[in-house]
Design an enzyme around this catalytic site. Structure first.
Site, short mmCIF file in Angstrom:
data_model
loop_
_atom_site.label_atom_id
_atom_site.label_comp_id
_atom_site.label_asym_id
_atom_site.label_seq_id
_atom_site.Cartn_x
_atom_site.Cartn_y
_atom_site.Cartn_z
CG ASP A 166 -0.71 -5.16 -6.43
OD1 ASP A 166 -1.00 -5.10 -5.34
OD2 ASP A 166 -1.50 -4.96 -7.42
NE ARG A 221 -11.20 -8.76 -4.46
CZ ARG A 221 -10.19 -7.93 -3.98
NH1 ARG A 221 -9.97 -8.33 -3.01
NH2 ARG A 221 -9.98 -7.01 -4.71
CE LYS A 281 -7.44 -6.92 -9.07
NZ LYS A 281 -7.76 -5.80 -8.30
CG ASN A 282 -5.31 -3.52 -10.14
OD1 ASN A 282 -6.07 -4.07 -9.87
ND2 ASN A 282 -4.06 -3.71 -9.64
NE ARG A 320 -8.29 1.13 -1.44
CZ ARG A 320 -8.27 2.40 -0.88
NH1 ARG A 320 -9.03 2.53 0.20
NH2 ARG A 320 -8.00 3.47 -1.24
CB ILE A 324 2.99 0.23 -1.20
CG1 ILE A 324 4.37 0.38 -2.22
CG2 ILE A 324 1.81 0.99 -1.65
CD1 ILE A 324 4.19 1.63 -3.02
NE ARG A 357 -5.62 -0.47 -0.39
CZ ARG A 357 -5.80 -1.36 -1.24
NH1 ARG A 357 -6.24 -2.63 -0.87
NH2 ARG A 357 -5.37 -1.35 -2.78
N PRO A 358 -6.73 5.00 3.14
CG PRO A 358 -5.82 6.80 4.08
CD PRO A 358 -5.51 5.21 3.77
CB VAL A 359 -10.49 7.86 -0.59
CG1 VAL A 359 -10.27 6.29 -0.81
CG2 VAL A 359 -11.54 7.82 0.34
CG ASP A 360 -5.84 11.25 2.33
OD1 ASP A 360 -5.78 10.05 2.15
OD2 ASP A 360 -4.78 11.84 2.73
CD GLN A 361 -3.06 12.73 -0.68
OE1 GLN A 361 -3.00 13.73 -1.42
NE2 GLN A 361 -3.22 12.69 0.56
CB CYS A 364 -9.03 -3.57 2.89
SG CYS A 364 -7.32 -3.08 2.19
C1 UD1 Z 1 -3.65 0.31 -6.53
C2 UD1 Z 1 -4.14 -1.18 -6.94
C3 UD1 Z 1 -3.44 -2.22 -5.98
C4 UD1 Z 1 -1.98 -1.98 -5.77
C5 UD1 Z 1 -1.80 -0.32 -5.35
C6 UD1 Z 1 -0.43 0.20 -5.28
C7 UD1 Z 1 -6.03 -0.86 -8.29
C8 UD1 Z 1 -7.62 -1.22 -8.62
N1 UD1 Z 1 -5.59 -1.44 -7.37
O1 UD1 Z 1 -4.54 0.32 -5.38
O2 UD1 Z 1 -3.63 -3.52 -6.67
O3 UD1 Z 1 -1.68 -2.85 -4.80
O4 UD1 Z 1 -2.37 0.53 -6.35
O5 UD1 Z 1 0.42 -0.16 -6.49
O6 UD1 Z 1 -5.32 -0.32 -9.25
N2 UD1 Z 1 -3.14 6.29 0.20
C9 UD1 Z 1 -3.41 7.52 0.92
N3 UD1 Z 1 -4.60 8.34 0.79
C10 UD1 Z 1 -5.01 8.05 -0.49
C11 UD1 Z 1 -4.82 7.13 -1.44
C12 UD1 Z 1 -3.79 6.10 -1.01
O7 UD1 Z 1 -2.85 7.46 2.05
O8 UD1 Z 1 -5.98 9.11 -0.77
C13 UD1 Z 1 -1.87 5.26 0.46
C14 UD1 Z 1 -2.56 4.01 0.39
O9 UD1 Z 1 -3.05 3.72 1.70
C15 UD1 Z 1 -1.11 3.22 0.28
C16 UD1 Z 1 -0.60 4.10 -0.67
O10 UD1 Z 1 -0.98 5.45 -0.75
O11 UD1 Z 1 -0.59 3.18 1.40
C17 UD1 Z 1 -0.79 3.60 -2.15
O12 UD1 Z 1 -1.95 3.18 -2.38
P1 UD1 Z 1 -2.73 3.62 -3.82
O13 UD1 Z 1 -1.62 3.52 -4.97
O14 UD1 Z 1 -4.02 4.44 -3.82
O15 UD1 Z 1 -3.31 2.05 -3.92
P2 UD1 Z 1 -4.75 1.91 -4.87
O16 UD1 Z 1 -4.90 2.76 -5.72
O17 UD1 Z 1 -6.00 1.73 -3.73
#
Ligand code: UD1
Length: 418
Positions: A306, A398, A22-23, A94, A328, A123-127, A118
C-alpha cells in the site's frame, strides 16, 4: 465527479493529525456482528469505505449510531435478521468479505456476494472459504454468492496457502465463537490484525499470538460489548511522509507512531530525510534532493504494497535509478503510466519497475485508478511544476480523510473542483 487541482512546487510545513486506520476500522466494525451487546469504536475515520460498511451492517439489522461531533461509532447487533451482503455494496468495497466469518459464527449462516476482480488484481477469497470449511462450515458458491452454513464452527488447525490479511482476520473472528481451539498458521502479522485481536480480547475472546504467524484462538460461547480505540493509519502516515519528502519542507504528524512504519521510515532516511519520532508523533525534514530507494513489497513486516505507488512517485524525482518489485498484487503499476504523463522516467518489466529520477515533473491532467495509485498522483502533483488535475478522486475519498484540507493546512495549494 470531483477532481483535485494541485498547484505544485510548494514545500510543506506544519502539523497534521493522522486519522484512525481504515484497514483496522473495517474489520473492527465487523467484529460487532459477533456479540449481542453494543461495541463502541473511537478514532473511526470519516471515509467512504466506512460509510459503505456501516450501510452493509445496518441492512443486516445492526443498529448503528454514529456520533456526528466525534469520531465514535456504536454498533448494536442484538438482532441480526438478514445475514446477507448484497453485490451492490460488496462490489464497491472488497473488505465487505469480512462479514462472512462473523456472520457464520454468530448466525450459523451467511450469504455474501463474491467481491469479483478489482483494478489491482484478481484477488480471490479461496483462503477465506477453505478456512471456514476446515472449521466444519458447508460452503457453496452459487449465482455469485458465497453461502456458508454451520450449526457451530469447530476449532481446527488452519494453514493458509499464502499470507492474507483479511483472510486471517475473517478466520480469527469466526474462530472466536467456535467450539474448541483454532490455530491459524501462516497468519498475516500486520498491525491491523493485532488491533483486531486486541479488540476481540476486550470483548471476551481468547486469542494469543496475533502479530506472529501462528495465532491460537480458544473458542468461547459468546462475546460481550466493549469500547475500543482504533490504531492510527500507518498508510496515511506514510503517504504524508512521502509528500513532504518529495515536495520538501518539514512536517510533524501527530496521533501516529513510527513503530508501525519501521521499513518505510528506514527507506526515507536512506533517501536523505531526517526523521524524528516520539511515542505518538513523527517529524520529517526533506533534503534538497532525495536519493533513489529500491523496494520490494511483501507481507508485514516487509515493505507494504500500500506504500509502493507513493514510493514510485518520490523516486520519480530522486537522484539515481530505483528498482521497485511488487510481489503481492499482479497489476499494481497502473499509476506508472499516469506518472509518465507528468514527465517521470519509468520502465516496467512484469512485476518490476525501473524508475530513473528526473530533474522535474510537469503538471498535467491524470486519472486516479485505485486508492493508493491516487495517493501517488497527489505526491507527484505536489512536486510537479504548474497545475496537476487529478480525475476520479472518489478513490481517494475511500481511504484518505479530508485529504485536501490536511494538505492545505500544510501549505499545499490544493483545491477540490466539481
Ligand atoms: C489487505 C488490505 C489492502 C492491502 C493488502 C495487502 C484491508 C481492508 N485491505 O487486503 O489494503 O493492500 O491487504 O497488504 O485490510 N489472496 C488469494 N486468496 C485469498 C486471499 C488473498 O489468492 O483467499 C491473494 C490476493 O489476491 C493477493 C494476496 O493474496 O495477491 C494478498 O491479499 P490479501 O492480504 O488477502 O489482501 P486483502 O486482505 O484483500
Amino acid at each position: 465527479m470531483d477532481k483535485l487541482l494541485i498547484e505544485g512546487g510548494n514545500p510543506l510545513h506544519g502539523e497534521v493529525a493522522i486519522s484512525g486506520a481504515k484497514n483496522a476500522a473495517l474489520p473492527l466494525l465487523c467484529a460487532a456482528l459477533l456479540t449481542a451487546e453494543p461495541l463502541t469504536l473511537t478514532n473511526v475515520p470519516d471515509l467512504n469505505d466506512i460509510g459503505t460498511m456501516l450501510k452493509l451492517l445496518a441492512q443486516m439489522g445492526v443498529k448503528v449510531h454514529r456520533n456526528s461531533d466525534s469520531d465514535s461509532v456504536t454498533l448494536d447487533a442484538a438482532t441480526l435478521d438478514n445475514p446477507v451482503a448484497p453485490y451492490e455494496l460488496v462490489k464497491t468495497m472488497r473488505a465487505a468479505i469480512l462479514v462472512l466469518g462473523p456472520l457464520v459464527a454468530r448466525c450459523g449462516e451467511a450469504r455474501v456476494s463474491l467481491p469479483g476482480g478489482c483494478a489491482i488484481g484478481a484477488r480471490p477469497v479461496d483462503q477465506h472459504i477453505k478456512g471456514l470449511q476446515a472449521m466444519g462450515a458447508e460452503v457453496t458458491v452459487e449465482h455469485g454468492y458465497v453461502h456458508a452454513k454451520a450449526a457451530r464452527l469447530q476449532g481446527a488447525r488452519l494453514f493458509t496457502d499464502l499470507v492474507t490479511v483479511t483472510g486471517t482476520e475473517n478466520l480469527m473472528m469466526a474462530a472466536c465463537l467456535g467450539d474448541g481451539e483454532t490455530v491459524i498458521e501462516n497468519a498475516a502479522r500486520e498491525p491491523e490484525v493485532v488491533d483486531l485481536a486486541n479488540c476481540l480480547n476486550a470483548m471476551g475472546a481468547r486469542i494469543a499470538g496475533a502479530g506472529s504467524d501462528v495465532i491460537r484462538i480458544q473458542g468461547v460461547a459468546q462475546l460481550h460489548g466493549a469500547q475500543y480505540r482504533i490504531m492510527p493509519d500507518r498508510i496515511e502516515t506514510g503517504t504524508y511522509l512521502c509528500a513532504a519528502a518529495a515536495a520538501g519542507g518539514k512536517i510533524r504528524l501527530t496521533g501516529t507512531s513510527a513503530g508501525y512504519l519501521d521499513v518505510v521510515i528506514d527507506k526515507l532516511v536512506d533517501a536523505g530525510c531526517v526523521v524524528e519520532a516520539t511515542r505518538d508523533a513523527i517529524s520529517l525534514s526533506a533534503p534538497q534532493r532525495l536519493n533513489s530507494m529500491s523496494i520490494r513489497t511483501a507481507p508485514y513486516p516487509a515493505f507494504p504494497t500500500d506504500m509502493q505507488a507513493q514510493f514510485m512517485a518520490i523516486n520519480a524525482v530522486a537522484s539515481g535509478t530505483a528498482v521497485i518489485r511488487e510481489t503481492i498484487f499482479e497489476n499494481r503499476f497502473m499509476h506508472a503510466v499516469e506518472l509518465i504523463r507528468l514527465g517521470a522516467d519509468i520502465k516496467i518489466d512484469g512485476n518490476t519497475a525501473f524508475v530513473t529520477g528526473v530533474d522535474k515533473l510537469e503538471g498535467a491532467t491524470v486519472m486516479a485508478t485505485d486508492l493508493r495509485a491516487s495517493a501517488s498522483l497527489v505526491v507527484a502533483g505536489l512536486v510537479a511544476e504548474g497545475e496537476t488535475l487529478i480525475e476520479r478522486i472518489y478513490h481517494l475519498d475511500r481511504g484518505y480523510e479530508r485529504l485536501d484540507q490536511k494538505l492545505t493546512a500544510l501549505g499545499a495549494r490544493v483545491r477540490r473542483v466539481k
